[in-house]
Design a protein around this motif. Structure first.
Motif, PDB file in Angstrom:
ATOM      1  N   UNK A  76       0.838  -1.223   0.000  1.00 19.66           N
ATOM      2  CA  UNK A  76       0.000   0.000   0.000  1.00 19.66           C
ATOM      3  C   UNK A  76       0.860   1.256   0.000  1.00 19.66           C
ATOM      4  N   UNK A  77       1.920   1.156   0.827  1.00 22.74           N
ATOM      5  CA  UNK A  77       2.800   2.324   0.924  1.00 22.74           C
ATOM      6  C   UNK A  77       3.423   2.651  -0.424  1.00 22.74           C
ATOM      7  N   UNK A  78       3.809   1.578  -1.165  1.00 22.35           N
ATOM      8  CA  UNK A  78       4.429   1.761  -2.484  1.00 22.35           C
ATOM      9  C   UNK A  78       3.463   2.408  -3.466  1.00 22.35           C
ATOM     10  N   UNK A  79       2.199   2.044  -3.422  1.00 23.19           N
ATOM     11  CA  UNK A  79       1.203   2.620  -4.332  1.00 23.19           C
ATOM     12  C   UNK A  79       1.020   4.121  -4.067  1.00 23.19           C
ATOM     13  N   UNK A  80       0.977   4.463  -2.804  1.00 23.10           N
ATOM     14  CA  UNK A  80       0.802   5.879  -2.448  1.00 23.10           C
ATOM     15  C   UNK A  80       1.949   6.734  -2.989  1.00 23.10           C
ATOM     16  N   UNK A  81       3.167   6.183  -2.852  1.00 22.52           N
ATOM     17  CA  UNK A  81       4.337   6.939  -3.324  1.00 22.52           C
ATOM     18  C   UNK A  81       4.325   7.087  -4.853  1.00 22.52           C
ATOM     19  N   UNK A  82       3.827   6.031  -5.524  1.00 24.90           N
ATOM     20  CA  UNK A  82       3.804   6.081  -6.976  1.00 24.90           C
ATOM     21  C   UNK A  82       2.775   7.095  -7.480  1.00 24.90           C
ATOM     22  N   UNK A  83       1.703   7.288  -6.732  1.00 22.11           N
ATOM     23  CA  UNK A  83       0.624   8.170  -7.188  1.00 22.11           C
ATOM     24  C   UNK A  83       1.010   9.649  -7.077  1.00 22.11           C
ATOM     25  N   UNK A  84       1.852   9.962  -6.125  1.00 24.26           N
ATOM     26  CA  UNK A  84       2.182  11.379  -5.892  1.00 24.26           C
ATOM     27  C   UNK A  84       2.785  12.096  -7.095  1.00 24.26           C
ATOM     28  N   UNK A  85       3.858  11.540  -7.713  1.00 23.10           N
ATOM     29  CA  UNK A  85       4.464  12.262  -8.855  1.00 23.10           C
ATOM     30  C   UNK A  85       3.477  12.458  -9.998  1.00 23.10           C
ATOM     31  N   UNK A  86       2.573  11.496 -10.214  1.00 24.51           N
ATOM     32  CA  UNK A  86       1.596  11.613 -11.302  1.00 24.51           C
ATOM     33  C   UNK A  86       0.633  12.773 -11.025  1.00 24.51           C
ATOM     34  N   UNK A  87       0.119  12.806  -9.803  1.00 17.16           N
ATOM     35  CA  UNK A  87      -0.783  13.907  -9.450  1.00 17.16           C
ATOM     36  C   UNK A  87      -0.068  15.240  -9.598  1.00 17.16           C
ATOM     37  N   UNK A  88       1.186  15.271  -9.162  1.00 18.07           N
ATOM     38  CA  UNK A  88       1.943  16.515  -9.209  1.00 18.07           C
ATOM     39  C   UNK A  88       2.117  16.993 -10.649  1.00 18.07           C
ATOM     40  N   UNK A  89       2.490  16.058 -11.545  1.00 15.81           N
ATOM     41  CA  UNK A  89       2.750  16.480 -12.928  1.00 15.81           C
ATOM     42  C   UNK A  89       1.447  16.863 -13.635  1.00 15.81           C
ATOM     43  N   UNK A  90       0.346  16.192 -13.320  1.00 16.33           N
ATOM     44  CA  UNK A  90      -0.936  16.574 -13.905  1.00 16.33           C
ATOM     45  C   UNK A  90      -1.325  17.973 -13.427  1.00 16.33           C
ATOM     46  N   UNK A  91      -1.039  18.245 -12.165  1.00 11.67           N
ATOM     47  CA  UNK A  91      -1.339  19.565 -11.611  1.00 11.67           C
ATOM     48  C   UNK A  91      -0.496  20.639 -12.294  1.00 11.67           C
ATOM     49  N   UNK A  92       0.801  20.331 -12.486  1.00  9.70           N
ATOM     50  CA  UNK A  92       1.691  21.267 -13.175  1.00  9.70           C
ATOM     51  C   UNK A  92       1.211  21.523 -14.603  1.00  9.70           C
ATOM     52  N   UNK A  93       0.792  20.448 -15.276  1.00  8.95           N
ATOM     53  CA  UNK A  93       0.309  20.568 -16.651  1.00  8.95           C
ATOM     54  C   UNK A  93      -0.902  21.493 -16.695  1.00  8.95           C
TER      55      UNK A  93
END
Ligand SMILES: [Zn+2]
Length: 70
Positions: A1-18
């Motif tokens: 679970x911890x690994x999934x949470x970490x993987x989701x963060x950069x994606x959300x961040x880059x979508x937000x930046x976009x």
């Protein structure tokens, strides 16, 4: 679970930046569109033909046009 949470963060961040970058582009295009036209073939106030790309035939038309825009 911890690994999934970490993987989701950069994606959300880059979508937000976009989204932010796209919004900035839209804002800059809107600002461009709102700028006064630099040159014109006819007076913007009375529609008389003007020379050398002048936007107004004289100061009177320019003043009246600017007053009307406020
Ligand atoms: Zn004029």
């Amino acid at each position: 679970m911890d690994g999934l949470d970490k993987a989701a963060d950069p994606i959300d961040h880059s979508a937000n930046m976009q989204a932010k970058m796209e919004q900035a582009q839209v804002d800059s295009i809107r600002r461009e569109a709102q700028k006064p036209i630099p040159t014109s073939k006819v007076c913007l106030y009375c529609a008389e033909p003007t020379e050398a790309g002048a936007r107004w035939c004289n100061g009177f038309c320019r003043d009246r046009w600017q007053a009307g825009r406020r």
